[in-house]
Design an enzyme around this catalytic site. Structure first.
Site, PDB file in Angstrom:
ATOM      1  N   HIS A   1      22.667  36.700  54.536  1.00 29.17           N
ATOM      2  CA  HIS A   1      21.371  36.017  54.389  1.00 29.17           C
ATOM      3  C   HIS A   1      21.557  34.512  54.197  1.00 29.17           C
ATOM      4  O   HIS A   1      20.943  33.694  54.883  1.00 29.17           O
ATOM      5  CB  HIS A   1      20.631  36.642  53.200  1.00 29.17           C
ATOM      6  CG  HIS A   1      19.220  36.212  53.055  1.00 29.17           C
ATOM      7  ND1 HIS A   1      18.853  35.101  52.338  1.00 29.17           N
ATOM      8  CD2 HIS A   1      18.062  36.744  53.529  1.00 29.17           C
ATOM      9  CE1 HIS A   1      17.526  34.980  52.380  1.00 29.17           C
ATOM     10  NE2 HIS A   1      17.027  35.969  53.096  1.00 29.17           N
TER      11      HIS A   1
ATOM     12  N   ASP B   1      21.657  31.331  47.049  1.00 31.79           N
ATOM     13  CA  ASP B   1      21.419  32.469  47.926  1.00 31.79           C
ATOM     14  C   ASP B   1      22.592  33.438  47.802  1.00 31.79           C
ATOM     15  O   ASP B   1      23.263  33.470  46.775  1.00 31.79           O
ATOM     16  CB  ASP B   1      21.251  31.940  49.373  1.00 31.79           C
ATOM     17  CG  ASP B   1      20.451  32.876  50.258  1.00 31.79           C
ATOM     18  OD1 ASP B   1      20.983  33.933  50.634  1.00 31.79           O
ATOM     19  OD2 ASP B   1      19.290  32.541  50.581  1.00 31.79           O
TER      20      ASP B   1
ATOM     21  N   VAL C   1       6.441  23.486  43.677  1.00 31.04           N
ATOM     22  CA  VAL C   1       7.329  23.814  44.789  1.00 31.04           C
ATOM     23  C   VAL C   1       6.511  23.919  46.079  1.00 31.04           C
ATOM     24  O   VAL C   1       5.286  23.960  46.038  1.00 31.04           O
ATOM     25  CB  VAL C   1       8.108  25.131  44.549  1.00 31.04           C
ATOM     26  CG1 VAL C   1       8.799  25.105  43.204  1.00 31.04           C
ATOM     27  CG2 VAL C   1       7.203  26.342  44.659  1.00 31.04           C
TER      28      VAL C   1
ATOM     29  N   ASN D   1       7.418  38.489  51.900  1.00 34.23           N
ATOM     30  CA  ASN D   1       7.208  39.300  53.103  1.00 34.23           C
ATOM     31  C   ASN D   1       6.351  40.519  52.804  1.00 34.23           C
ATOM     32  O   ASN D   1       6.604  41.604  53.287  1.00 34.23           O
ATOM     33  CB  ASN D   1       8.565  39.738  53.673  1.00 34.23           C
ATOM     34  CG  ASN D   1       9.439  38.544  54.018  1.00 34.23           C
ATOM     35  OD1 ASN D   1       8.936  37.517  54.481  1.00 34.23           O
ATOM     36  ND2 ASN D   1      10.721  38.658  53.779  1.00 34.23           N
TER      37      ASN D   1
ATOM     38  N   SER E   1      11.852  34.076  54.617  1.00 34.44           N
ATOM     39  CA  SER E   1      13.150  33.486  54.289  1.00 34.44           C
ATOM     40  C   SER E   1      13.667  32.625  55.432  1.00 34.44           C
ATOM     41  O   SER E   1      14.451  31.705  55.214  1.00 34.44           O
ATOM     42  CB  SER E   1      14.196  34.578  54.061  1.00 34.44           C
ATOM     43  OG  SER E   1      14.078  35.125  52.798  1.00 34.44           O
TER      44      SER E   1
END
Ligand SMILES: *[C@@H]1O[C@H](CO)[C@@H](O)[C@H](O)[C@H]1NC(C)=O
Ligand SMILES: *[C@@H]1O[C@H](CO)[C@@H](O)[C@H](O)[C@H]1NC(C)=O
Ligand SMILES: *[C@@H]1O[C@H](CO)[C@@H](O)[C@H](O)[C@H]1NC(C)=O
Ligand SMILES: *[C@@H]1O[C@H](CO)[C@@H](O)[C@H](O)[C@H]1NC(C)=O
Ligand SMILES: *[C@@H]1O[C@H](CO)[C@@H](O)[C@H](O)[C@H]1NC(C)=O
Length: 503
Positions: free
Chosen positions: A226, A190, A342, A325, A398
């Site tokens: 984030h 990230d 995944v 999103n 997220s």
């Protein structure tokens, strides 16, 4: 032979070489970028590529520990990369202008069997395009946090404990049974992590626990916020923000200061996560994490990074991605979340309704129902990167994905020998109905499960944990589902079919 003839022969030779060069596919955008800026960041791929067969070979071999297995795989892939890449690397290193250009960087990746060249000029690309070993030369893609939805408010304190999302998936009931995730390590790829934050500092695994391929920093840091926020949701230890507060975290920062995630940094992080190493380059594959939560992705579906996902799967790392999103339209899910290996996650709000922004399925690439499950992703209170005692609310898929990563950690902590596909199935089996929105995507109404709005529904920690007892026994599995879900006959059939496919 006259001079003219010699010249003619020379011209022919050039023509032939150029003709051969057409075999190496150079992505056209590369020349365009070089025209505009003088240089391009490129990936070189090779005709000889045995990654799949090497992985399959090693995966069926017996190894004493998981670390041994990863180590064998890493070494075999590294050897493969060294052999296939050596001619091309030699050619690159003998390219003169390179030595005078301090900004050029060359990296060799074993996990994808590719060579990466930062700031290649036109001449170098042209020379490479004549080399026989190369299959294609492509421009580096830059990924991003999927349409980030930023912080809503920044706060120093909260009275609610645990936070609504953690409570909604009933994680505290699992903690009450003595399982808060201890013994499990989660990695985040990230924007980094504020490692000194009060919610996170005690859960950091210091040994080979941080890597920053772009800037080379030596301790966890996060200029964006984030990564700190999502890591807080998975393992945060204060104010009830974390789903698995007993687990440890490690992190790789794959973004630059502007929030771009260059493919080269993601791949470098992928290699590090498989066999973590320290600043001296000393690796230890036994230190690979059990779960990875990923925030980067594209705004559409693609297959470029499938190697990483398949590698992680084969070494027993559960991988969680946000659906994106880009909702509320149907077919708005993006990669890599839609890859069948995944877990992709949509976002619901406090009333158990899907959020408007949560990307909807189906996957156009795989034709599958997406996302797989939904989790809290609206007004999520977690750690802020601005100070060690500061928190903030953010929203987005997220914020939903780390709730699922946290549940994967709890499952792994409950039984350490669960496989990646078992964990995926347990998360799906425990999922519960959400409030119906009435949306129909690809002919499936969200009254039915799984659907393209919330997948199999909202994750539920105790139900997934309870279903561990049914692993390996099909009759019990059905009983567990019947006990906890309300069904119409149709949805039961759908679910059973799904289970058969997944088992
Ligand atoms: C997020 O929080 C930071 C720190 O309080 C603030 O400076 C920034 O403006 C906020 N961003 C948004 C989009 O609200
Ligand atoms: C945090 O908030 C609670 C209730 O709102 C309050 O009782 C507590 O004193 C506050 N703690 C800090 C450190 O401000
Ligand atoms: C690698 O890590 C494992 C697990 O912490 C440890 O037992 C082992 O000694 C380490 N190996 C080396 C060579 O450091
Ligand atoms: C967890 O995964 C989600 C979905 O991809 C992502 O948005 C979030 O940033 C990730 N969190 C961490 C800590 O990597
Ligand atoms: C996994 O662990 C459980 C309980 O610890 C044990 O009963 C089971 O046999 C193990 N499964 C495998 C495949 O090793």
């Amino acid at each position: 032979m006259t001079f003219y003839n010699i010249f003619l022969v020379f011209v022919l030779a050039v023509a032939i070489t150029t003709g051969l060069a057409a075999e190496v596919k150079v992505e056209s955008s590369i020349y365009k970028v070089i025209e505009e800026t003088g240089k391009a960041n490129i990936f070189v791929s090779f005709k000889k590529n045995d990654i799949h067969s090497i992985r399959n070979q090693i995966t069926v071999q017996k190894h004493v520990t998981r670390g041994d297995r990863i180590n064998s795989l890493q070494e075999a892939l590294k050897n493969h990369a060294d052999t296939t890449q050596s001619g091309v690397l030699k050619a690159i290193n003998s390219y003169r202008p390179l030595q005078n250009n301090p900004t050029v960087e060359i990296s060799s990746f074993w996990i994808t069997n590719q060579v990466y060249i930062k700031h290649a000029d036109r001449n170098l690309v042209e020379q490479l395009s004549t080399l026989d070993d190369i299959s294609e030369i492509t421009q580096e893609k830059i990924f991003s946090i999927k349409n980030p939805l930023r912080n809503l408010t920044e706060v120093r304190n909260s009275s609610a404990e645990p936070q609504w999302g953690v409570a909604a998936i009933r994680a505290p009931e699992v903690w009450a049974s003595g399982n808060a995730g201890s013994g499990v390590v989660v990695a985040t790829i990230d924007t980094g992590v504020r490692g000194t934050h009060e919610a996170l500092r005690d859960g950091f695994r210091k040994e080979k626990g941080w890597y920053d391929p772009i800037y080379g920093t030596l301790a966890p840091t996060d200029v964006d916020g984030h990564g700190t926020h999502v890591t807080g949701t998975i393992v945060g230890r204060t104010l009830g923000i974390g789903v698995a507060p007993g687990a440890q975290w490690i992190a790789c920062r794959a973004s630059d200061n502007d929030g771009n995630f260059p493919a080269s940094a993601i791949i470098a992080c992928a290699e590090w996560v498989a066999c973590p190493y320290d600043s001296n380059g000393l690796k230890n594959c036994s230190l690979a994490p059990d779960v990875i939560n990923n925030s980067w992705g594209g705004d559409r579906e693609f297959t470029d990074l499938d190697y990483l996902i398949e590698m992680w799967e084969s070494i027993g790392i559960t991988v969680v991605f946000a659906a994106g999103n880009s909702g509320s339209g149907c077919g708005t899910v993006s990669s890599p979340g839609t890859h069948p290996k995944v877990i992709s996650v949509g976002a619901i709000d406090e009333n158990s309704r899907v959020t408007s922004f949560s990307s909807r399925g189906p996957s156009k690439l795989y034709g599958t129902v997406q996302p797989n499950v939904a989790a809290p992703g609206s007004k999520i209170f977690s750690a802020s990167n601005s100070d060690d005692g500061v928190y903030k609310e953010m929203m987005g898929t997220s914020m939903a994905a780390p709730h699922v990563a946290g549940l994967a950690v709890l499952l792994k902590s409950a039984r350490s020998n669960l496989t990646v596909s078992q964990i995926r199935r347990l998360i799906v089996v425990g999922a519960q109905p959400t409030v119906v929105s009435g949306q129909v995507c690809n002919g499936i109404n969200d009254r039915q499960y799984p659907n393209n709005v919330v997948g199999n529904g909202k994750i539920d920690a105790p139900l997934s944990i309870a279903a561990i007892g049914t692993v390996g026994s099909s009759s019990l599995k059905v009983a567990a589902i019947l006990k906890y879900r309300e069904f119409s006959a149709v949805s039961l059939l759908v679910l059973l079919t799904l289970k058969c496919l997944v088992l």
